[in-house]
Design a protein around this motif. Structure first.
Motif, PDB file in Angstrom:
ATOM      1  N   ASN A 109     -11.274  -2.060  -3.628  1.00  0.00           N
ATOM      2  CA  ASN A 109     -11.086  -2.272  -2.383  1.00  0.00           C
ATOM      3  C   ASN A 109     -10.192  -3.440  -2.107  1.00  0.00           C
ATOM      4  O   ASN A 109      -9.387  -3.307  -0.974  1.00  0.00           O
ATOM      5  N   ARG A 110      -9.995  -4.273  -3.033  1.00  0.00           N
ATOM      6  CA  ARG A 110      -9.120  -5.462  -3.074  1.00  0.00           C
ATOM      7  C   ARG A 110      -7.417  -4.781  -3.288  1.00  0.00           C
ATOM      8  O   ARG A 110      -6.714  -5.359  -2.389  1.00  0.00           O
ATOM      9  N   LEU A 111      -7.330  -3.770  -3.810  1.00  0.00           N
ATOM     10  CA  LEU A 111      -6.036  -3.025  -3.993  1.00  0.00           C
ATOM     11  C   LEU A 111      -5.525  -2.178  -2.461  1.00  0.00           C
ATOM     12  O   LEU A 111      -4.634  -2.438  -2.156  1.00  0.00           O
ATOM     13  N   LYS A 112      -6.852  -1.850  -2.216  1.00  0.00           N
ATOM     14  CA  LYS A 112      -6.635  -1.046  -0.842  1.00  0.00           C
ATOM     15  C   LYS A 112      -6.238  -1.888   0.235  1.00  0.00           C
ATOM     16  O   LYS A 112      -5.542  -1.479   1.088  1.00  0.00           O
ATOM     17  N   ALA A 113      -7.030  -3.037   0.380  1.00  0.00           N
ATOM     18  CA  ALA A 113      -6.708  -4.098   1.389  1.00  0.00           C
ATOM     19  C   ALA A 113      -5.194  -4.722   1.242  1.00  0.00           C
ATOM     20  O   ALA A 113      -4.594  -4.959   2.190  1.00  0.00           O
ATOM     21  N   GLU A 114      -4.884  -4.875  -0.033  1.00  0.00           N
ATOM     22  CA  GLU A 114      -3.512  -5.289  -0.048  1.00  0.00           C
ATOM     23  C   GLU A 114      -2.471  -4.273   0.321  1.00  0.00           C
ATOM     24  O   GLU A 114      -1.322  -4.695   1.013  1.00  0.00           O
ATOM     25  N   LEU A 115      -2.839  -2.880   0.119  1.00  0.00           N
ATOM     26  CA  LEU A 115      -1.716  -2.003   0.707  1.00  0.00           C
ATOM     27  C   LEU A 115      -1.652  -1.852   2.209  1.00  0.00           C
ATOM     28  O   LEU A 115      -0.577  -1.887   2.517  1.00  0.00           O
ATOM     29  N   VAL A 116      -2.875  -2.217   2.751  1.00  0.00           N
ATOM     30  CA  VAL A 116      -2.812  -2.174   4.185  1.00  0.00           C
ATOM     31  C   VAL A 116      -2.135  -3.183   4.649  1.00  0.00           C
ATOM     32  O   VAL A 116      -1.059  -3.244   5.558  1.00  0.00           O
ATOM     33  N   ASP A 117      -2.149  -4.628   4.041  1.00  0.00           N
ATOM     34  CA  ASP A 117      -1.552  -5.758   4.448  1.00  0.00           C
ATOM     35  C   ASP A 117      -0.075  -5.431   4.226  1.00  0.00           C
ATOM     36  O   ASP A 117       0.704  -5.939   5.096  1.00  0.00           O
ATOM     37  N   LEU A 118       0.357  -4.878   3.263  1.00  0.00           N
ATOM     38  CA  LEU A 118       1.793  -4.657   2.972  1.00  0.00           C
ATOM     39  C   LEU A 118       2.337  -3.762   4.080  1.00  0.00           C
ATOM     40  O   LEU A 118       3.445  -3.927   4.454  1.00  0.00           O
ATOM     41  N   LYS A 119       1.748  -2.422   4.295  1.00  0.00           N
ATOM     42  CA  LYS A 119       2.133  -1.694   5.365  1.00  0.00           C
ATOM     43  C   LYS A 119       2.495  -2.088   6.766  1.00  0.00           C
ATOM     44  O   LYS A 119       2.910  -1.661   7.403  1.00  0.00           O
ATOM     45  N   THR A 120       1.378  -3.124   7.135  1.00  0.00           N
ATOM     46  CA  THR A 120       1.260  -3.848   8.395  1.00  0.00           C
ATOM     47  C   THR A 120       2.045  -4.924   8.311  1.00  0.00           C
ATOM     48  O   THR A 120       3.188  -5.016   9.193  1.00  0.00           O
ATOM     49  N   LYS A 121       1.426  -6.008   8.176  1.00  0.00           N
ATOM     50  CA  LYS A 121       2.095  -7.420   8.193  1.00  0.00           C
ATOM     51  C   LYS A 121       3.487  -7.611   7.698  1.00  0.00           C
ATOM     52  O   LYS A 121       4.447  -7.869   8.081  1.00  0.00           O
ATOM     53  N   GLY A 122       3.569  -6.912   6.164  1.00  0.00           N
ATOM     54  CA  GLY A 122       4.665  -7.062   5.623  1.00  0.00           C
ATOM     55  C   GLY A 122       5.974  -6.335   6.228  1.00  0.00           C
ATOM     56  O   GLY A 122       6.895  -7.048   6.304  1.00  0.00           O
TER      57      GLY A 122
END
Length: 157
Positions: A13-26
């Motif tokens: 779940n931590r990896l999935k959240a990081e991916l979502v963050d990279l795709k949106t905010k990043g």
């Protein structure tokens, strides 16, 4: 095809959240940097624009690698772990035979490893050396400082 890695549900779940963050905010942040640099004029001599485009490429590479890791990730059901021998997600209590120090580690995937919280990678020298050992067995592990001997005291999940 990448290699399959096993995770706890929390780690995945931590990896999935990081991916979502990279795709949106990043991506949004990098798009802003590129737009600001583009507004400063001639792109052929604009170092800020070049730097922003390079950052965008590195960011997309990171997203791509994380997507690959997630595509090969599997959740390991902790209730099915065999506690008769050391395996992935086992909590192992070991004793250093040389100095008598006792430590407890949980063996996890490389991405979840965090020595401060007692999680070591199954790919590390100590992790590899402990895999398959049973209570009472000794693991001789070659590390950069030499060979260490650890006795397996307890295995839990």
């Amino acid at each position: 095809m990448g290699k399959i890695s096993y995770y706890t549900e929390e780690g995945l779940n931590r990896l999935k959240a990081e991916l979502v963050d990279l795709k949106t905010k990043g991506r949004a942040a990098i798009a802003r940097q590129i737009a600001e640099a583009r507004d400063k004029g001639d792109l052929s001599e604009n170092a800020e624009y070049d730097a922003a485009k390079d950052a965008q490429g590195l960011h997309e590479l990171k997203i791509s690698k994380l997507e690959e890791v997630l595509s090969n990730a599997r959740i390991l059901d902790e209730s099915t772990i065999d506690t008769s021998q050391v395996s992935v997600l086992s909590k192992v209590k070991i004793k250093n035979k040389k100095n008598g120090a006792e430590m407890t580690y949980m063996l996890v995937s490389e991405e979840e490893a965090d020595l401060k919280s007692g999680r070591i990678s199954v790919g590390s020298p100590i992790g590899k050396g402990l895999l398959g050992k049973r209570i009472g067995e000794t693991a001789e592990i070659k590390v950069p400082a030499g060979v260490l001997e650890f006795e397996v005291i307890d295995i839990a999940r």
